[in-house]
Design a protein around this motif. Sequence first.
Motif, mmCIF file in Angstrom:
data_model
loop_
_atom_site.group_PDB
_atom_site.id
_atom_site.type_symbol
_atom_site.label_atom_id
_atom_site.label_comp_id
_atom_site.label_asym_id
_atom_site.label_seq_id
_atom_site.Cartn_x
_atom_site.Cartn_y
_atom_site.Cartn_z
ATOM 1 N N LEU A 145 24.418 59.414 -27.338
ATOM 2 C CA LEU A 145 23.779 60.625 -27.873
ATOM 3 C C LEU A 145 22.361 60.396 -28.365
ATOM 4 O O LEU A 145 21.706 61.339 -28.798
ATOM 5 C CB LEU A 145 24.630 61.194 -29.025
ATOM 6 N N ARG A 146 21.874 59.166 -28.303
ATOM 7 C CA ARG A 146 20.498 58.894 -28.718
ATOM 8 C C ARG A 146 19.530 59.063 -27.543
ATOM 9 O O ARG A 146 19.915 58.974 -26.388
ATOM 10 C CB ARG A 146 20.379 57.472 -29.256
ATOM 11 N N GLY A 147 18.259 59.296 -27.858
ATOM 12 C CA GLY A 147 17.235 59.348 -26.816
ATOM 13 C C GLY A 147 16.783 60.760 -26.508
ATOM 14 O O GLY A 147 17.253 61.750 -27.076
ATOM 15 N N ASP A 148 15.848 60.875 -25.569
ATOM 16 C CA ASP A 148 15.287 62.171 -25.182
ATOM 17 C C ASP A 148 16.360 63.050 -24.554
ATOM 18 O O ASP A 148 17.218 62.589 -23.803
ATOM 19 C CB ASP A 148 14.139 61.980 -24.185
ATOM 20 N N ARG A 293 39.445 42.744 -13.701
ATOM 21 C CA ARG A 293 39.182 43.754 -14.730
ATOM 22 C C ARG A 293 39.451 45.150 -14.180
ATOM 23 O O ARG A 293 39.018 45.494 -13.080
ATOM 24 C CB ARG A 293 37.729 43.650 -15.200
ATOM 25 N N GLU A 294 40.192 45.948 -14.983
ATOM 26 C CA GLU A 294 40.478 47.327 -14.603
ATOM 27 C C GLU A 294 39.202 48.176 -14.658
ATOM 28 O O GLU A 294 38.344 47.985 -15.522
ATOM 29 C CB GLU A 294 41.518 47.939 -15.547
ATOM 30 N N ILE A 295 39.072 49.118 -13.720
ATOM 31 C CA ILE A 295 37.985 50.092 -13.767
ATOM 32 C C ILE A 295 38.307 51.092 -14.868
ATOM 33 O O ILE A 295 39.397 51.674 -14.901
ATOM 34 C CB ILE A 295 37.841 50.809 -12.415
ATOM 35 N N ARG A 296 37.384 51.294 -15.773
ATOM 36 C CA ARG A 296 37.621 52.196 -16.905
ATOM 37 C C ARG A 296 37.405 53.658 -16.491
ATOM 38 O O ARG A 296 36.764 53.958 -15.486
ATOM 39 C CB ARG A 296 36.676 51.861 -18.052
ATOM 40 N N ILE A 297 37.916 54.555 -17.321
ATOM 41 C CA ILE A 297 37.684 55.982 -17.103
ATOM 42 C C ILE A 297 36.188 56.268 -17.143
ATOM 43 O O ILE A 297 35.653 57.012 -16.318
ATOM 44 C CB ILE A 297 38.423 56.819 -18.163
ATOM 45 N N ALA A 298 35.491 55.693 -18.102
ATOM 46 C CA ALA A 298 34.032 55.848 -18.211
ATOM 47 C C ALA A 298 33.471 54.618 -18.903
ATOM 48 O O ALA A 298 34.106 54.043 -19.785
ATOM 49 C CB ALA A 298 33.670 57.115 -18.982
ATOM 50 N N GLU A 299 32.273 54.222 -18.516
ATOM 51 C CA GLU A 299 31.589 53.085 -19.120
ATOM 52 C C GLU A 299 30.522 53.592 -20.097
ATOM 53 O O GLU A 299 29.850 54.591 -19.828
ATOM 54 C CB GLU A 299 30.930 52.209 -18.052
ATOM 55 N N PRO A 300 30.337 52.907 -21.243
ATOM 56 C CA PRO A 300 29.336 53.366 -22.214
ATOM 57 C C PRO A 300 27.913 53.027 -21.783
ATOM 58 O O PRO A 300 27.687 52.087 -21.016
ATOM 59 C CB PRO A 300 29.712 52.587 -23.481
ATOM 60 N N GLU A 301 26.972 53.823 -22.266
ATOM 61 C CA GLU A 301 25.576 53.442 -22.140
ATOM 62 C C GLU A 301 25.272 52.372 -23.183
ATOM 63 O O GLU A 301 25.923 52.307 -24.228
ATOM 64 C CB GLU A 301 24.667 54.661 -22.361
#
Length: 542
Positions: A145-148, A293-301
């Motif tokens: 949620l940070r950034g432009d 390694r399992e593929i995640r639902i979503a990866e973080p920025e």
Amino acid sequence: MFTIVTGMPGCGVSSALDTFIRGHDDRAFVKVEHHLTLIGQEEVEAYVGGAIDRVTLLDLLQLPEPTLRKLWPKALQSAMTEVHTHRTNGKRHIVLSLHACWRLVSSSSFISPVNHPALAGVVAEFEVDRVVNLLDDIYDIVASLRGDDRLFQFEPGLRGSHVGIRQLFTVATWREFEYRASQDIATTVGGKPFVHLAVKHPFRTFERLLTNPDCRPVYISHPISAPRKAGMRADDPVVQSVQSLSAELREVDAIALIEPTAIDEFRFAKDPTANGSAVTPRWPPFQDSSGNREIRIAEPELLDRSNPDNAAVILDEQVFKTQVLVHLLQDRIEDQINWRDRQLVTQSTGGVAVFRPFSKKEGDVSGGVYEEVKLYRQLRASIEGLPKAVVYHPPEDERCRQRGALREVIQRSCLNEARTKHHTLEILDRIMQAIDDATIDRLVQGTDDLSVGESLVRLIKRHAPDFPILDQGSNMTAARVTADRQRFLRKIGHESKLALSGAGDSPEFSTTVILDSAHVEHIPAGISLSDISRAIIESLRK
């Protein structure tokens, strides 16, 4: 299958759904907020006093609350028209995506824009199968949620070193509101199954929930705090066993394995100065049965590409400046762990699999596992059809539990004044080292009380003549040890059957809850993890 997927901004919901439909012509997803940006274009332009090429959610959240509430039902109606088109075109698995809670830019307040009468009306012709609420660690949500053009671009009144902590508090509050509002959505659409799912779960768990209406969540309950205290090493025997067993259970198409460590936020180092960081390692990434390694639902920025741990990036810059706020954050995270873990157990209609609840070397039960099984036992008393919990409790853990129980009852009975505590504990260590397994077996198997009591007294006299209990006469001592044995048996269960009848929070209750055969199935010891997995599945299907 028609599913509603919710999640606060920053959780990677869009990314997860992009992955879900990629390469599958029979899948589609529709975003309510996308339709809202189209419908709200005129309102936003009037608000800012000029034309805008592309309206974003950030633009919308600057509008007054009454305006947003007026626009939302229109956006929902438009989104459901698209859903109808997808169904007409033969899509088999359709997802309606929305944010159940917003944070207004102008006031920093939280609202749920969902108009429940409108929602109930427009989905009436579509049978909703499930509502899935996605979430992520607060550190990774803050990073997203940070950034432009992000929702933390505008932070009125935030200055100085406490910005990161404030944002973590904001996200924790927002995430809980999103969860509660999502539960209400599940109720509105007919009391449909509701699943609270962290995006660090393997993607196939998410996919299974969105494509198989008969798939049921199963919760795996296992010790977490003990491996964390040991440094959360990937080679920790408990961690390795949990990883391997979880991988086996994920292979079963009929279940969606709910794994508590997909969220791992309580990672505060006791001594940041000594450790060089404010955080401890995270639970290792999940692996499949081949060790990949399992593929995640979503990866973080990432806030810092040189450091893949957003928790460390945020907290390392805060902890030395705002320690009081960090302590408050710890309290907040503990509160959320409490309600979230209860939800994970409650939603697990496929059952609960308990792995090595007494794996601590002291023989104590894992506090988190105890609370989870206790809750599940209460749920089984009120909800028809829930299977028994399934417990794997190997002989080595049972021996540690027996020794821990014996140590506790001797200590409670024999420890006199507080001023002797340190000295007495040293003596107690000597006694426990001298008590062999055969002595414990005689206690468990019901050998004559007095003879066991007398032999234990002789053992204490030989190895610890200065132990406080021996201040009294030998007859009194034997009687007290006999009483201790009875307390010991109540604590561990006669003949290791572990079917006690106690209630309340007595010292024996943790054993009653975890291992009561009236409420759990027991997996045989001495078998492979694959066999354990098959035994768990078979028990849950009964």
